[in-house]
Design an enzyme around this catalytic site. Structure first.
Site, mmCIF file in Angstrom:
data_model
loop_
_atom_site.group_PDB
_atom_site.id
_atom_site.type_symbol
_atom_site.label_atom_id
_atom_site.label_comp_id
_atom_site.label_asym_id
_atom_site.label_seq_id
_atom_site.Cartn_x
_atom_site.Cartn_y
_atom_site.Cartn_z
ATOM 1 N N ARG A 71 36.294 44.250 45.247
ATOM 2 C CA ARG A 71 36.905 43.423 46.293
ATOM 3 C C ARG A 71 36.012 43.334 47.533
ATOM 4 N NH1 ARG A 71 42.721 45.958 45.941
ATOM 5 N NH2 ARG A 71 43.413 45.196 43.922
ATOM 6 N N ARG A 127 39.533 39.602 51.743
ATOM 7 C CA ARG A 127 40.232 39.494 53.019
ATOM 8 C C ARG A 127 39.672 40.377 54.126
ATOM 9 N NH1 ARG A 127 46.121 40.560 50.879
ATOM 10 N NH2 ARG A 127 44.893 41.761 49.382
ATOM 11 N N ARG A 151 38.708 30.205 53.005
ATOM 12 C CA ARG A 151 39.876 30.143 52.123
ATOM 13 C C ARG A 151 41.098 29.522 52.798
ATOM 14 N NH1 ARG A 151 42.144 33.535 48.605
ATOM 15 N NH2 ARG A 151 43.833 32.047 48.881
ATOM 16 N N ASP A 208 39.832 35.746 39.573
ATOM 17 C CA ASP A 208 41.036 36.570 39.459
ATOM 18 C C ASP A 208 41.282 36.840 37.986
ATOM 19 O OD1 ASP A 208 43.590 37.465 41.213
ATOM 20 O OD2 ASP A 208 44.226 36.880 39.200
ATOM 21 N N TYR A 234 51.280 42.045 33.040
ATOM 22 C CA TYR A 234 51.743 40.912 33.847
ATOM 23 C C TYR A 234 52.541 39.920 33.000
ATOM 24 C CZ TYR A 234 48.976 42.131 37.979
ATOM 25 O OH TYR A 234 48.471 42.749 39.101
#
Length: 351
Positions: A34, A38, A47, A83, A158
């Site tokens: 990562r 962010r 983004r 992702d 998921y």
């Protein structure tokens, strides 16, 4: 196919790939899971107003986001911005990434009929990946690009739960109660994952990482019986390309040996197990990646350096070591702390 057929020669002698191959390195290579995200103001700027999945399908945007931490931090490898659910979206699974929640699947897989959602993934489904990696490798030059994918168990969790879960009750219920359906689900996901990785390698990725983020929820016997065959199928499918294969999961201290056995060349270790102990569990013939606790980065500079040195010292006797965090960079991390951490690792070998 040999390594030299697929590896760009510019990246072959990089510190990162040398460490993955357990060869001597000029300095300990470092990158961060990562690292593109962010924590970077430039990431938040580009983004802005663009949904996550859409941002993964714009080659120029993917290129810019992937390059941002390389420019800023001087890390030894880039990791492709994407992702883990991108290949599922590409084959038509009705899902979205909801801010503050994560991937949410409209029609969870609970029965054999539900498997029809999972058709084969073709290179044409993800042409934007090929285009983005082409752009990236030209920009990166001698800096390796790591491709990545979600592992079958984590994708299955998921798909069966319908979204993120703390207990994986539906996934485990299927695994224990309908082992044939579970095996077929993971086998199909292994094929999709392998196809996703092959596209990235053929486009120019120098290494690949399989993220089994949630597999730490399993006991070793259940992992060996119900998950490892699918992960091994993925690793075997890309073995012929000669690129290093990294395997990482969270809370996997009890599974480290099995994760290496599944076919990884490099085993990622979270912060719960010291690297010298992890090496004992994994056994010879594998490099290790890790494993600074990401929360240490919120402490003082002195504390970061002390804990970083502990990681480097624990790695002193390893055959190969790639420095990383024990999980992803947290969103509120100060980017300057990461830049200083890279510099420290590059200039401070194990004592």
């Amino acid at each position: 196919m040999s390594a030299n057929d697929t590896q760009p020669t510019a990246t072959y002698d990089s510190a990162f790939l040398k460490a993955c191959r357990r060869e001597p390195v000029p300095h300990t290579p470092v990158w961060f899971m990562r690292q593109a995200g962010r924590s970077l103001p430039e990431y938040r700027k580009v983004r802005e107003g663009i949904p996550m999945l859409e941002s993964c399908m714009r080659p120029e945007l993917v290129t810019e986001i992937t390059l941002q931490p390389v420019r800023r931090h001087n890390v030894d490898a880039a990791i492709y911005f994407s992702d883990i659910v991108v290949p599922l979206k590409a084959i038509g699974v009705d899902l979205d990434i909801k801010p503050g929640v994560g991937p949410v699947v409209e029609n969870p897989i609970r029965t054999r009929a539900d498997l029809a959602q999972l058709r084969d993934l073709t290179p044409e489904d993800i042409s934007y990946v090929t285009e983005a990696i082409g752009l990236l490798t030209r920009e990166l030059g001698s800096t390796p690009l790591i491709g990545f994918a979600g592992a079958p168990f984590t994708l299955a969790s998921y798909l069966v739960e319908g979204g993120p879960s703390r207990t994986y009750e539906n996934a485990k219920a299927m695994m224990y109660g309908d082992p044939e359906l579970w095996a077929d689900l993971l086998d199909r996901l292994a094929d999709i994952t392998a196809a996703f990785l092959k596209v990235q390698i053929e486009a120019g990725a120098s290494a690949v990482q399989l993220f089994d983020s949630w597999v730490g929820a399993l006991a070793p016997a259940d992992y060996r019986r119900s998950v490892m065959p699918a992960s091994a199928k993925v690793f075997q499918a890309v073995a012929g390309y000669g690129v290093p294969r990294i395997h990482f999961g969270v809370g996997t201290g009890e599974l480290l040996g099995l994760m290496g056995e599944a076919g990884a060349d490099v085993v990622g270790v979270d912060w719960r197990v010291p690297l010298d102990e992890a090496a004992r569990r994994v056994g010879p013939g594998k490099a290790l990646q890790g494993n600074l606790d990401p929360t240490v980065l919120f402490s003082t500079t002195e504390a970061v350096e002390t804990k970083t040195q502990e990681v480097l010292d624990a790695a002193a006797g390893l055959e190969g070591h790639v420095f990383n965090l024990g999980h992803g960079v947290m969103p509120n991390t100060d980017p300057d702390t990461l830049t200083r951490l890279v510099e420290y690792v590059h200039t401070h070998p194990a004592r």
